[in-house]
Design an enzyme around this catalytic site. Structure first.
Site, PDB file in Angstrom:
ATOM      1  N   PRO A  68      50.520  47.490  30.361  1.00 56.26           N
ATOM      2  CG  PRO A  68      49.437  49.021  31.897  1.00 56.26           C
ATOM      3  CD  PRO A  68      50.506  47.683  31.627  1.00 56.26           C
ATOM      4  CB  VAL A  83      47.257  54.112  24.931  1.00 54.06           C
ATOM      5  CG1 VAL A  83      46.329  54.793  24.212  1.00 54.06           C
ATOM      6  CG2 VAL A  83      47.149  54.411  26.567  1.00 54.06           C
ATOM      7  CD  GLN A 129      46.885  50.896  33.599  1.00 55.21           C
ATOM      8  OE1 GLN A 129      46.803  51.587  32.634  1.00 55.21           O
ATOM      9  NE2 GLN A 129      47.767  50.733  34.297  1.00 55.21           N
ATOM     10  CB  CYS A 141      49.545  56.981  32.125  1.00 49.57           C
ATOM     11  SG  CYS A 141      49.833  57.805  30.259  1.00 49.57           S
ATOM     12  CE  LYS A 186      53.031  50.040  34.232  1.00 49.77           C
ATOM     13  NZ  LYS A 186      53.783  51.334  33.634  1.00 49.77           N
ATOM     14  N   GLY A 221      60.301  48.652  33.187  1.00 47.94           N
ATOM     15  CA  GLY A 221      61.004  49.447  32.232  1.00 47.94           C
ATOM     16  C   GLY A 221      62.431  48.857  31.869  1.00 47.94           C
ATOM     17  CB  ALA A 272      55.937  48.600  27.730  1.00 49.24           C
ATOM     18  NE  ARG A 273      60.400  51.609  25.601  1.00 43.42           N
ATOM     19  CZ  ARG A 273      61.852  51.634  25.728  1.00 43.42           C
ATOM     20  NH1 ARG A 273      62.464  52.282  24.431  1.00 43.42           N
ATOM     21  NH2 ARG A 273      62.518  51.601  26.863  1.00 43.42           N
TER      22      ARG A 273
END
Length: 437
Positions: free
Chosen positions: A16, A18, A84, A113, A152, A212, A235-236
């Site tokens: 997830p 944003v 989410q 978050c 999460k 991560g 994610a990234r």
């Protein structure tokens, strides 16, 4: 019969994110090999009360609040879609889940978050400081939303505190637990704690999803081997190039950018979100010749121009127009009917204003003309009420009859109003294609 939980074994998952994890990126992640995709965090109050609307042109589904799309999805992703929720209230979290339940497969509670917008309202990582509240929200979702529930979290520096929390969370009945291997105050530039995953995996019986520092496809196998986790969340790495999910390796960035732009056209993604996501693809290469003009782009067409894709935009617009479908990519998505109604009201209001302005101009013109006529007019000595156009019984008529040195000229208030249609040239024409309200 309750829906079956998703399969997390060896799953590659889009995290997830944003603003990043909107529909075009989710669809591309699935296309390139992701097994599951998460929506960006959606705050409970933002989605509760939204109206569900199916878009005829592309089959997407919008959840609209005052005409603005809060969440957009497509039926093709439903079986792999995790929604989410950001919440600090058990009742609101449930309402949010029930709002979107027919279009998603799993509900996830964001408890990790660290961003201010999330923790400010007691959501996200702030919930980890209130485990009873966190577990109360999860239990309410598990018991009442009708879908599998997950959550999460992040980790505490204190290992025992972390293990105590994950056991409490498991007891609520959730189907899987995603763990980001950083503390609440740590940021991406600081290395994650991969060594902490295994103790969490060993402490619970539900699937654990590791998140991560997954920067390459091969990292997924390494973290599974190290921790024994069921799934891996990216994610990234996906933000920079969503083809990270390809077993064969990532595709060239420019291929991804152009494919992403096409997905944005297909799904009518808003230009500001499109621009933001593309900019993140270049965040490690701000010296790129594309980066500066991209920063300056103010519309979807301007973004297309950066990548020489205006021709594809024109073809898309033409097809949409031929079928009477929406073509606006630069303002917040709205229902066609609402937009039409708003335009009609605006036109009606403008027409009323135009009419009133015209009346003011006409009255002003008549007043000036009458004053000029009265100034230039010579009044005869034997001026009678009838010849003066004075209505009998009015104060002006009495003055005229009495004499007493009073002027025989009628005052403006006593002067009969002229018939506009016969006495004034039609110099002002008012037309409107919309009936007046």
């Amino acid at each position: 019969m309750s829906p079956q939980p998703l399969n997390y074994t060896d799953a590659a998952i889009l995290a997830p994110m944003v603003r990043i994890g909107t529909l075009p990126v989710r669809l591309m992640a699935l296309e390139y090999g992701a097994d599951l995709v998460y929506t960006p965090e959606v705050v409970d109050k933002g989605i509760v009360g939204c109206e569900r609307v199916v878009n005829e042109d592309n089959g997407t589904i919008d959840y609209l609040s005052k005409g603005v799309s809060i969440f957009r999805t497509h039926p093709s992703e439903k079986s792999k879609l995790v929604f989410q929720i950001g919440s600090a209230n058990a009742d609101l979290a449930l309402q949010a889940a029930l709002t979107v339940a027919q279009d998603v497969s799993t509900i996830d509670l964001n408890c990790g978050c660290p961003k201010r917008f999330s923790i400010h309202g007691g959501m996200g990582a702030a919930l980890m400081e209130e485990p009873e509240k966190l577990c109360g929200i999860l239990k309410n979702l598990v018991d009442n939303c009708g879908l599998p529930v997950t959550c999460k979290i992040r980790i505490f520096p204190d290992r025992e505190r972390t293990l105590k929390l994950v056991k409490m969370i498991e007891a609520t009945g959730i189907k899987a637990l995603a763990v980001h291997c950083r503390y609440r105050d740590e940021r991406p530039r600081e290395p994650g704690h991969w060594d902490r995953f295994k103790e969490i995996v060993d402490a619970v019986s539900i699937p654990v999803i590791a998140n991560g520092d997954i920067k390459e496809y091969a990292d997924m196998a390494r973290i599974r081997e190290l921790s024994g986790c069921a799934g891996v969340m990216i994610a990234r790495g996906a933000e920079a190039n969503v083809s990270i999910f390809r077993k064969e390796g990532r595709l060239p960035l420019m291929d991804i950018v152009r494919q992403y732009m096409r997905r944005c056209l297909e799904t009518r993604n808003h230009h500001s979100n499109t621009k933001y996501c593309v900019m993140q693809m270049f965040i490690e290469d701000t010296k790129s010749p594309y980066y500066k003009p991209l920063c300056e782009a103010k519309s979807f067409r301007a973004v297309c121009k950066v990548f020489d894709m205006e021709g594809e935009l024109d073809v898309w617009i033409k097809k949409q127009e031929e079928k009477g479908w929406p073509t606006d990519l630069d303002s917040a998505p709205r229902k066609a009917a609402e937009s039409k109604e708003k335009d009609t009201k605006a036109k009606n209001a403008k027409a009323v204003v135009d009419v009133k302005m015209a009346e003011v101009v006409v009255e002003s013109t008549l007043g000036k003309r009458k004053q000029e006529e009265l100034k230039d007019e010579a009044v005869p000595a034997a001026f009678t009420c009838a010849s003066a156009g004075v209505i009998e019984g009015t104060p002006a008529a009495k003055k005229h009859a009495a004499g007493n040195g009073a002027s025989s000229q009628p005052t403006p208030a006593d002067t009969p109003q002229p018939d506009i249609e016969t006495e004034v040239e039609p110099a002002i024409t008012i037309t409107t294609s919309t009936p007046l309200a």
